[in-house]
Design an enzyme around this catalytic site. Structure first.
Site, PDB file in Angstrom:
ATOM      1  N   ASP A  69      22.054  27.139 -13.034  1.00 18.62           N
ATOM      2  CA  ASP A  69      22.330  26.044 -13.969  1.00 18.62           C
ATOM      3  C   ASP A  69      21.538  26.210 -15.259  1.00 18.62           C
ATOM      4  O   ASP A  69      20.437  26.762 -15.261  1.00 18.62           O
ATOM      5  CB  ASP A  69      21.985  24.708 -13.285  1.00 18.62           C
ATOM      6  N   HIS A 108      26.990  31.319 -21.115  1.00 20.41           N
ATOM      7  CA  HIS A 108      27.662  31.815 -19.904  1.00 20.41           C
ATOM      8  C   HIS A 108      27.641  33.346 -19.867  1.00 20.41           C
ATOM      9  O   HIS A 108      27.483  33.955 -18.817  1.00 20.41           O
ATOM     10  CB  HIS A 108      29.098  31.298 -19.843  1.00 20.41           C
ATOM     11  N   LEU A 162      23.279  44.452   0.901  1.00 19.60           N
ATOM     12  CA  LEU A 162      23.162  43.036   0.534  1.00 19.60           C
ATOM     13  C   LEU A 162      24.528  42.383   0.691  1.00 19.60           C
ATOM     14  O   LEU A 162      25.535  42.920   0.236  1.00 19.60           O
ATOM     15  CB  LEU A 162      22.699  42.889  -0.927  1.00 19.60           C
TER      16      LEU A 162
HETATM   17  C1  IPE Z   1      26.467  22.953 -10.602  1.00 21.63           C
HETATM   18  O1  IPE Z   1      26.118  22.845 -11.935  1.00 21.63           O
HETATM   19  C2  IPE Z   1      27.569  23.958 -10.444  1.00 21.63           C
HETATM   20  C3  IPE Z   1      27.202  25.334 -10.734  1.00 21.63           C
HETATM   21  C4  IPE Z   1      26.012  25.774 -11.018  1.00 21.63           C
HETATM   22  C5  IPE Z   1      28.289  26.268 -10.657  1.00 21.63           C
HETATM   23  P1  IPE Z   1      26.704  21.678 -12.846  1.00 21.63           P
HETATM   24  O2  IPE Z   1      26.054  21.814 -14.178  1.00 21.63           O
HETATM   25  O3  IPE Z   1      28.184  21.689 -12.815  1.00 21.63           O
HETATM   26  O4  IPE Z   1      26.192  20.380 -12.068  1.00 21.63           O
HETATM   27  P2  IPE Z   1      25.917  18.903 -12.566  1.00 21.63           P
HETATM   28  O5  IPE Z   1      27.168  18.450 -13.274  1.00 21.63           O
HETATM   29  O6  IPE Z   1      24.758  18.961 -13.493  1.00 21.63           O
HETATM   30  O7  IPE Z   1      25.618  18.140 -11.315  1.00 21.63           O
HETATM   31  C1  IPE Z   2      25.808  26.581 -15.338  1.00 18.91           C
HETATM   32  O1  IPE Z   2      25.455  26.191 -16.613  1.00 18.91           O
HETATM   33  C2  IPE Z   2      27.137  27.289 -15.301  1.00 18.91           C
HETATM   34  C3  IPE Z   2      28.219  26.496 -14.729  1.00 18.91           C
HETATM   35  C4  IPE Z   2      28.090  25.337 -14.150  1.00 18.91           C
HETATM   36  C5  IPE Z   2      29.554  27.062 -14.783  1.00 18.91           C
HETATM   37  P1  IPE Z   2      25.994  24.869 -17.277  1.00 18.91           P
HETATM   38  O2  IPE Z   2      27.250  25.174 -18.029  1.00 18.91           O
HETATM   39  O3  IPE Z   2      26.114  23.778 -16.294  1.00 18.91           O
HETATM   40  O4  IPE Z   2      24.826  24.545 -18.317  1.00 18.91           O
HETATM   41  P2  IPE Z   2      24.170  23.153 -18.652  1.00 18.91           P
HETATM   42  O5  IPE Z   2      23.819  22.484 -17.360  1.00 18.91           O
HETATM   43  O6  IPE Z   2      25.202  22.371 -19.423  1.00 18.91           O
HETATM   44  O7  IPE Z   2      22.966  23.495 -19.478  1.00 18.91           O
HETATM   45 MG    MG Z   3      24.842  22.340 -15.615  1.00 14.63          MG
END
Ligand code: IPE
Ligand code: IPE
Ligand code: MG
Length: 234
Positions: free
Chosen positions: A12, A29, A123
């Site tokens: 995240d 990303h 792995l």
């Molecule tokens: C959780 O992250 C999903 C992934 C890391 C793929 P999100 O950014 O979507 O989660 P919330 O919305 O903060 O709970």
């Molecule tokens: C995690 O990063 C990737 C996915 C959930 C696909 P985020 O896109 O959730 O990044 P933040 O949480 O907005 O910083």
């Molecule tokens: Mg996120």
């Protein structure tokens, strides 16, 4: 030091990483995909046998279409560029989640990656894509009911072990350690059944900055924890 057999990571913070640099979210990303490579290498070097990473949740389809297209585009590119290297490194790939929601070509690449790496044993890498823990449990319940109605399963014999066999992770040990980056402290629908006794470690690093040092820090935090599984010690 006790090394977890199975580490799962909620990757995240890509969006915040990009925003803090004045870049579009897709740049976060893209950099996040590079961090995946570092995590895989760190897992191999640490002697971890199973690594599961949460790349896209069932709820992430709710993001603006442009971001969803950026993410599926990056997935397509990752599958076409990284598989050869994963294969050469002895990584066995599996995917969990509702793959029918992806374009046909991606579904084909997912199946090919699983097939081409099925003999690897260094792995076990599982990538959760369009994955949600509740959806997984509901799908397992549907399959259980269908088996019972077909006379293949006696409802009285449905115990935890049998139910597990209907989950997408059947055959995979439960995660010992779940790491979440970006400082958020929640599971966001990840491995709900399987996380029952996982140790949770929350790191204050944004996923694109994740490296081997962070992985090692999480492993030493894990090693210092006392796991009791409900049994009293001492
Ligand atoms: C959780 O992250 C999903 C992934 C890391 C793929 P999100 O950014 O979507 O989660 P919330 O919305 O903060 O709970
Ligand atoms: C995690 O990063 C990737 C996915 C959930 C696909 P985020 O896109 O959730 O990044 P933040 O949480 O907005 O910083
Ligand atoms: Mg996120």
């Amino acid at each position: 030091m006790a090394v977890p057999a199975h580490v799962a990571i909620i990757m995240d913070g890509n969006g915040r990483w990009a925003a803090s640099r004045g870049l579009p979210r897709v740049a976060g990303h893209r950099e996040g995909a590079r961090a995946v490579r570092r995590a895989v290498e760190a897992a191999i070097r640490s002697g971890v046998s199973w690594l599961t990473i949460y790349a896209f949740s069932s709820e992430n389809w709710r993001r603006p279409l442009g971001e969803v297209l950026d993410l599926t585009g990056l997935l397509r590119r990752y599958l076409r560029t990284e598989i050869a290297e994963l294969k050469a490194n002895g990584v066995r790939l599996r995917f969990i989640g509702d793959r029918t929601r992806f374009d046909r070509d991606i579904q084909g690449d997912l199946a090919a990656a699983e097939h081409d790496t099925q003999r690897n044993i260094r792995l076990n890498l599982t990538i959760a894509l369009s994955y949600g823990g509740r959806a997984e449990i509901a799908a397992a319940a549907r399959a259980v009911v269908a088996a019972a109605l077909a006379g293949q399963l006696d409802p009285a014999k449905l115990c935890e072990e049998v139910f597990e066999g209907f989950l997408a992770t059947a055959g995979t040990p439960d995660p010992d350690l779940i790491i979440r980056t970006s400082g958020e402290q929640r599971l966001s629908n990840f491995l709900l059944w399987q996380s029952a006794y996982a140790e949770l470690v929350f790191l204050d690093v944004l996923w694109p900055d994740f490296n081997e040092t962070h992985f090692a820090a999480a492993l030493s935090t894990y090693a210092a924890r006392e796991r009791r599984f409900g049994a009293r010690t001492g």
